[in-house]
Design a protein around this motif. Structure first.
Motif, PDB file in Angstrom:
ATOM      1  N   GLU A  65       0.802  -1.223   0.000  1.00 53.17           N
ATOM      2  CA  GLU A  65       0.000   0.000   0.000  1.00 53.17           C
ATOM      3  C   GLU A  65       0.834   1.272   0.000  1.00 53.17           C
ATOM      4  O   GLU A  65       0.274   2.367   0.030  1.00 53.17           O
ATOM      5  CB  GLU A  65      -0.931  -0.001   1.228  1.00 53.17           C
ATOM      6  N   ARG A  66       2.169   1.104  -0.004  1.00 53.78           N
ATOM      7  CA  ARG A  66       3.065   2.262   0.089  1.00 53.78           C
ATOM      8  C   ARG A  66       2.727   3.117   1.298  1.00 53.78           C
ATOM      9  O   ARG A  66       2.814   4.359   1.269  1.00 53.78           O
ATOM     10  CB  ARG A  66       3.021   3.110  -1.190  1.00 53.78           C
ATOM     11  N   LEU A  67       2.319   2.467   2.379  1.00 53.25           N
ATOM     12  CA  LEU A  67       2.000   3.179   3.610  1.00 53.25           C
ATOM     13  C   LEU A  67       3.271   3.766   4.214  1.00 53.25           C
ATOM     14  O   LEU A  67       4.320   3.117   4.225  1.00 53.25           O
ATOM     15  CB  LEU A  67       1.345   2.217   4.617  1.00 53.25           C
ATOM     16  N   SER A  68       3.189   4.980   4.712  1.00 51.90           N
ATOM     17  CA  SER A  68       4.311   5.599   5.426  1.00 51.90           C
ATOM     18  C   SER A  68       4.259   5.144   6.876  1.00 51.90           C
ATOM     19  O   SER A  68       3.213   5.261   7.526  1.00 51.90           O
ATOM     20  CB  SER A  68       4.208   7.128   5.362  1.00 51.90           C
ATOM     21  N   VAL A  69       5.365   4.614   7.369  1.00 56.60           N
ATOM     22  CA  VAL A  69       5.422   4.106   8.733  1.00 56.60           C
ATOM     23  C   VAL A  69       6.644   4.689   9.432  1.00 56.60           C
ATOM     24  O   VAL A  69       7.765   4.622   8.907  1.00 56.60           O
ATOM     25  CB  VAL A  69       5.494   2.567   8.771  1.00 56.60           C
ATOM     26  N   ILE A  70       6.430   5.251  10.624  1.00 58.45           N
ATOM     27  CA  ILE A  70       7.527   5.714  11.479  1.00 58.45           C
ATOM     28  C   ILE A  70       7.450   4.911  12.769  1.00 58.45           C
ATOM     29  O   ILE A  70       6.410   4.925  13.444  1.00 58.45           O
ATOM     30  CB  ILE A  70       7.438   7.220  11.780  1.00 58.45           C
ATOM     31  N   VAL A  71       8.510   4.204  13.115  1.00 57.74           N
ATOM     32  CA  VAL A  71       8.509   3.322  14.277  1.00 57.74           C
ATOM     33  C   VAL A  71       9.669   3.677  15.186  1.00 57.74           C
ATOM     34  O   VAL A  71      10.791   3.933  14.720  1.00 57.74           O
ATOM     35  CB  VAL A  71       8.576   1.835  13.848  1.00 57.74           C
ATOM     36  N   SER A  72       9.414   3.760  16.487  1.00 59.71           N
ATOM     37  CA  SER A  72      10.513   3.844  17.445  1.00 59.71           C
ATOM     38  C   SER A  72      10.748   2.442  17.986  1.00 59.71           C
ATOM     39  O   SER A  72       9.801   1.680  18.193  1.00 59.71           O
ATOM     40  CB  SER A  72      10.181   4.816  18.583  1.00 59.71           C
ATOM     41  N   THR A  73      12.007   2.090  18.185  1.00 55.05           N
ATOM     42  CA  THR A  73      12.305   0.728  18.627  1.00 55.05           C
ATOM     43  C   THR A  73      13.588   0.682  19.433  1.00 55.05           C
ATOM     44  O   THR A  73      14.522   1.455  19.200  1.00 55.05           O
ATOM     45  CB  THR A  73      12.403  -0.236  17.429  1.00 55.05           C
ATOM     46  N   ALA A  74      13.616  -0.246  20.413  1.00 58.44           N
ATOM     47  CA  ALA A  74      14.824  -0.522  21.193  1.00 58.44           C
ATOM     48  C   ALA A  74      15.614  -1.669  20.578  1.00 58.44           C
ATOM     49  O   ALA A  74      16.706  -1.971  21.040  1.00 58.44           O
ATOM     50  CB  ALA A  74      14.445  -0.870  22.640  1.00 58.44           C
ATOM     51  N   TYR A  75      15.044  -2.326  19.545  1.00 58.12           N
ATOM     52  CA  TYR A  75      15.694  -3.461  18.897  1.00 58.12           C
ATOM     53  C   TYR A  75      16.406  -2.963  17.636  1.00 58.12           C
ATOM     54  O   TYR A  75      15.754  -2.578  16.665  1.00 58.12           O
ATOM     55  CB  TYR A  75      14.671  -4.524  18.497  1.00 58.12           C
ATOM     56  N   LEU A  76      17.722  -3.002  17.625  1.00 56.80           N
ATOM     57  CA  LEU A  76      18.459  -2.486  16.475  1.00 56.80           C
ATOM     58  C   LEU A  76      18.349  -3.408  15.259  1.00 56.80           C
ATOM     59  O   LEU A  76      18.480  -2.958  14.123  1.00 56.80           O
ATOM     60  CB  LEU A  76      19.923  -2.256  16.856  1.00 56.80           C
ATOM     61  N   ASP A  77      18.075  -4.711  15.477  1.00 57.35           N
ATOM     62  CA  ASP A  77      17.869  -5.587  14.324  1.00 57.35           C
ATOM     63  C   ASP A  77      16.569  -5.223  13.612  1.00 57.35           C
ATOM     64  O   ASP A  77      16.435  -5.447  12.398  1.00 57.35           O
ATOM     65  CB  ASP A  77      17.871  -7.055  14.749  1.00 57.35           C
ATOM     66  N   GLU A  78      15.599  -4.652  14.344  1.00 54.35           N
ATOM     67  CA  GLU A  78      14.372  -4.182  13.698  1.00 54.35           C
ATOM     68  C   GLU A  78      14.652  -2.940  12.853  1.00 54.35           C
ATOM     69  O   GLU A  78      14.162  -2.814  11.729  1.00 54.35           O
ATOM     70  CB  GLU A  78      13.310  -3.877  14.748  1.00 54.35           C
ATOM     71  N   ALA A  79      15.431  -2.023  13.406  1.00 59.65           N
ATOM     72  CA  ALA A  79      15.753  -0.802  12.660  1.00 59.65           C
ATOM     73  C   ALA A  79      16.533  -1.121  11.392  1.00 59.65           C
ATOM     74  O   ALA A  79      16.473  -0.375  10.404  1.00 59.65           O
ATOM     75  CB  ALA A  79      16.550   0.148  13.547  1.00 59.65           C
ATOM     76  N   GLU A  80      17.257  -2.248  11.405  1.00 57.93           N
ATOM     77  CA  GLU A  80      18.024  -2.671  10.233  1.00 57.93           C
ATOM     78  C   GLU A  80      17.112  -2.898   9.021  1.00 57.93           C
ATOM     79  O   GLU A  80      17.541  -2.813   7.875  1.00 57.93           O
ATOM     80  CB  GLU A  80      18.770  -3.964  10.562  1.00 57.93           C
ATOM     81  N   ARG A  81      15.820  -3.199   9.262  1.00 52.43           N
ATOM     82  CA  ARG A  81      14.869  -3.447   8.178  1.00 52.43           C
ATOM     83  C   ARG A  81      14.405  -2.158   7.501  1.00 52.43           C
ATOM     84  O   ARG A  81      13.780  -2.212   6.448  1.00 52.43           O
ATOM     85  CB  ARG A  81      13.614  -4.137   8.727  1.00 52.43           C
ATOM     86  N   CYS A  82      14.642  -1.021   8.141  1.00 53.73           N
ATOM     87  CA  CYS A  82      14.030   0.233   7.707  1.00 53.73           C
ATOM     88  C   CYS A  82      14.845   0.911   6.604  1.00 53.73           C
ATOM     89  O   CYS A  82      16.053   0.695   6.463  1.00 53.73           O
ATOM     90  CB  CYS A  82      13.894   1.181   8.899  1.00 53.73           C
ATOM     91  N   ALA A  83      14.159   1.737   5.816  1.00 52.58           N
ATOM     92  CA  ALA A  83      14.828   2.479   4.753  1.00 52.58           C
ATOM     93  C   ALA A  83      15.672   3.611   5.311  1.00 52.58           C
ATOM     94  O   ALA A  83      16.757   3.914   4.804  1.00 52.58           O
ATOM     95  CB  ALA A  83      13.786   3.037   3.778  1.00 52.58           C
ATOM     96  N   GLN A  84      15.190   4.265   6.379  1.00 53.90           N
ATOM     97  CA  GLN A  84      15.886   5.381   7.000  1.00 53.90           C
ATOM     98  C   GLN A  84      15.936   5.163   8.511  1.00 53.90           C
ATOM     99  O   GLN A  84      14.964   4.677   9.097  1.00 53.90           O
ATOM    100  CB  GLN A  84      15.170   6.698   6.709  1.00 53.90           C
ATOM    101  N   VAL A  85      17.032   5.533   9.120  1.00 51.81           N
ATOM    102  CA  VAL A  85      17.194   5.426  10.566  1.00 51.81           C
ATOM    103  C   VAL A  85      17.609   6.790  11.102  1.00 51.81           C
ATOM    104  O   VAL A  85      18.531   7.429  10.568  1.00 51.81           O
ATOM    105  CB  VAL A  85      18.264   4.372  10.937  1.00 51.81           C
ATOM    106  N   PHE A  86      16.927   7.232  12.166  1.00 53.31           N
ATOM    107  CA  PHE A  86      17.225   8.501  12.814  1.00 53.31           C
ATOM    108  C   PHE A  86      17.652   8.203  14.246  1.00 53.31           C
ATOM    109  O   PHE A  86      16.877   7.637  15.013  1.00 53.31           O
ATOM    110  CB  PHE A  86      15.998   9.423  12.786  1.00 53.31           C
ATOM    111  N   VAL A  87      18.891   8.560  14.589  1.00 45.98           N
ATOM    112  CA  VAL A  87      19.448   8.254  15.907  1.00 45.98           C
ATOM    113  C   VAL A  87      19.334   9.483  16.796  1.00 45.98           C
ATOM    114  O   VAL A  87      19.864  10.559  16.462  1.00 45.98           O
ATOM    115  CB  VAL A  87      20.922   7.809  15.812  1.00 45.98           C
TER     116      VAL A  87
END
Length: 584
Positions: free
Chosen positions: A194-216
């Motif tokens: 659906e090309r949905l825009s998703v912004i997720v906060s996470t404590a799991y860095l392996d999850e953030a590895e899946r993302c297109a952009q990471v903001f630290v």
């Protein structure tokens, strides 16, 4: 929405709070400027208190920035928060399911709240139930679902109105690896289909590895951003694996490395070895002395490695150096002595068997892990071991006391730290210590002595007058540990103590646990972080009340077909057991 339009644009954002009892405000978000693309999966990562949740709440129109501008889906949030809320869905850390209502009734309620037309609901419900695999449970009360199923229902309720932007605040906290994988498959499917825009906060860095952009984020500021590879590049060429010699636990080598900040940025057990990040300017002779001939090989950097390099640039010294003293006296008894014995343990709730004929033993000074999916029976087992829940049948002895007959006597010899912060949030740090010290029978000079000892050990000096409910997450965890160890217990029970904490806080926590085990304290821990199973001497994996695996992490990995890490071993063992049950 225009596909070229960013999902979120912030310029010079500031948001401060005045905590109760504080003399000055705390900047939760400080001069943050960022641009998050539409139609993609983006992650906010950072230590506890870095401002991730505040930024999501600003984006959801639930808070107003003190200064700066914020546009979400092209709309000025400050000028028209309702217009933003009509187009987004927000799933906070504690999503409000109605536990007395069924799965279907929760869906209907959220559809009503969001004004979803009646003629659209059935098709949407069917898709959500297929995605979450909850279609078989529509009549079940939400309160009877496992933790992972509750999170999937929360996500389904959040998606009941087809938003343009989905905000997820640590959606997998307290969720087992299988359920985590399923949740991420759902989110990724939404982004892909659906090309949905998703912004997720996470404590799991392996999850953030899946993302297109990471903001630290760190202390309210944005310190790095980019594709996962850009964050990984901070640690490229600095990451290695060391193999401890026979007889040395991986956690022992890890502790040695963490106590050498001039040479080492980070270290963590991995598959029986230790993964570490050396400092670029580390002295080669000092490094050679640390490893004393152990085999060391260079490995590619992960996102977590790059993240730790960034954080250590802000915190040059490790969060936890070698403890100068133990917060407990040396535990009595011989090393290796059996202090917990479980034989044919059963716990039933009516006709439901939560734990079925489980047997194992735990030795003094051992770190023993209880692992299992949400609803597997491990929490029930844990509560029986603590003396908080009676067994239906079987033999259970803790610290020489039979828990079928003398639970109160055993509880005086154990410490307990619960999954959720269970201290009195309206009391100060000192008042909590005084209260729990009195509950453990400590009085007068002895209480003052023990309070000072744990304040020193857990670096809580200067916080004695702070209201405990207002403490950052890492300090709350330290205070919970301090109260659990006030009376110098022989056995310490830890129920998912690092749930939702960042890698920096987890390193600090486990450095302390290693010191406790070296002092002879027996540790029983439940966790959903499979990397933490590597710290354990032995682990149990349970599912559906049955014991599926028991042994050292290495033995369990071998049982799972020589899996490369504990997460894959866990998923393999549980999946195989479920497939076998389905065939019978």
């Amino acid at each position: 929405m225009d596909a070229a339009m960013p999902a979120l644009v912030g310029e010079g954002l500031h948001k401060g709070f005045m905590p109760k009892g504080a003399k000055r405000s705390v900047q939760a978000v400080a001069d943050v400027s960022l641009r998050i693309p539409a139609g993609r999966l983006s992650a906010l990562v950072g230590p506890d208190g870095s401002g991730k949740t505040t930024l999501l709440r600003l984006a959801a129109g639930l808070m107003r920035a003190d200064s700066g501008t914020l546009q979400v889906l092209g709309i000025d949030v400050a000028a028209d928060p309702q217009a933003v809320q009509d187009r987004i869905s927000y799933m906070p850390q504690r999503f409000g399911l109605y536990e007395d209502l069924s799965v279907q009734e929760n869906l209907d309620l959220y559809a009503d709240l969001h004004g979803v037309a009646k003629d659209l609901r059935q098709a949407r419900y069917a898709r959500l139930m297929e995605m979450t695999d909850l279609g078989r449970f529509t009549a079940r009360p939400a309160g009877k679902l496992s933790g992972g199923m509750k999170q999937k229902l929360g996500l389904a309720c959040t998606l009941v109105r087809s938003p343009q932007l989905l905000l997820l605040d640590e959606p997998t906290v307290g969720v087992d690896p299988l359920s985590r994988r399923e949740l991420w498959q759902i989110v990724q499917q939404l982004v892909d289909d659906e090309r949905l825009s998703v912004i997720v906060s996470t404590a799991y860095l392996d999850e953030a590895e899946r993302c297109a952009q990471v903001f630290v984020m760190h202390e309210g500021r944005l310190i790095a951003e980019g594709a996962p590879q850009a964050i990984r590049d901070n640690a490229q060429g600095l990451c290695h694996i060391a193999k401890p010699p026979p007889g040395m636990a991986a956690r022992t080598l890890q502790a040695r490395l963490l106590d050498a900040p001039a040479s080492i940025i980070d270290a963590v057990p991995q598959g029986g070895d230790v993964r570490f990040i050396r400092r670029p300017d580390a002295d080669e002779a000092a490094l050679a002395a640390l490893f004393d001939g152990m085999p060391v090989e260079t490995v590619p950097a992960r996102l977590e490695d790059g993240f730790m390099v960034l954080l250590r640039s802000k915190h040059p010294q490790p969060a936890m150096a070698a403890p100068q003293s133990s917060p407990v006296a040396a535990a009595p008894g011989a090393p290796g002595e059996v202090v917990i014995e479980v034989k044919d343990l059963v716990r039933k709730f009516g006709d439901f068997t939560a734990v079925a004929s489980t047997s194992f033993s735990v030795r003094r000074g051992e770190i023993f892990g209880l692992l299992g999916p949400n609803g597997a029976g491990k929490t029930t087992t844990f509560r029986m071991l603590c003396g908080l829940l009676p067994a239906s049948s079987g033999f259970l002895q803790v610290a020489g006391v039979n828990l079928r007959h003398a639970r109160a006597q055993a509880r005086s010899r154990v410490g307990y730290v619960s999954q959720k912060f269970a201290l009195y949030g309206n009391l100060t740090v000192a008042e909590n210590l005084e209260f729990f010290g009195g509950a453990y029978g400590l009085r007068g000079a002895r209480l003052r002595e023990r309070m000072q000892a744990v304040l020193d050990q857990f670096e809580l000096q200067g916080q004695e007058g702070a209201t405990s409910g207002q403490l950052p997450g890492g300090f709350k965890q330290r205070l919970a540990m301090a109260t659990g160890l006030l009376h110098e217990p022989e056995i310490l029970f830890l129920d998912e103590p690092t749930s939702g904490t960042d890698p920096l806080a987890r390193r600090e926590f486990w450095r302390r646990i290693t010191a406790l085990a070296e002092a002879g304290v027996t540790i029983i821990i439940t966790t959903h972080f499979m990397e933490e199973a590597e710290y354990c001497d032995r682990i149990v994996i349970q599912d559906a009340g049955q014991l599926l695996a028991l042994g050292t992490p290495q033995q369990v990995r071998v049982q799972a077909g020589s899996a490369p890490d504990m997460e894959q071993a866990f998923i393999g063992i549980v999946t195989q057991a479920r497939e076998e049950r389905a065939r019978t």
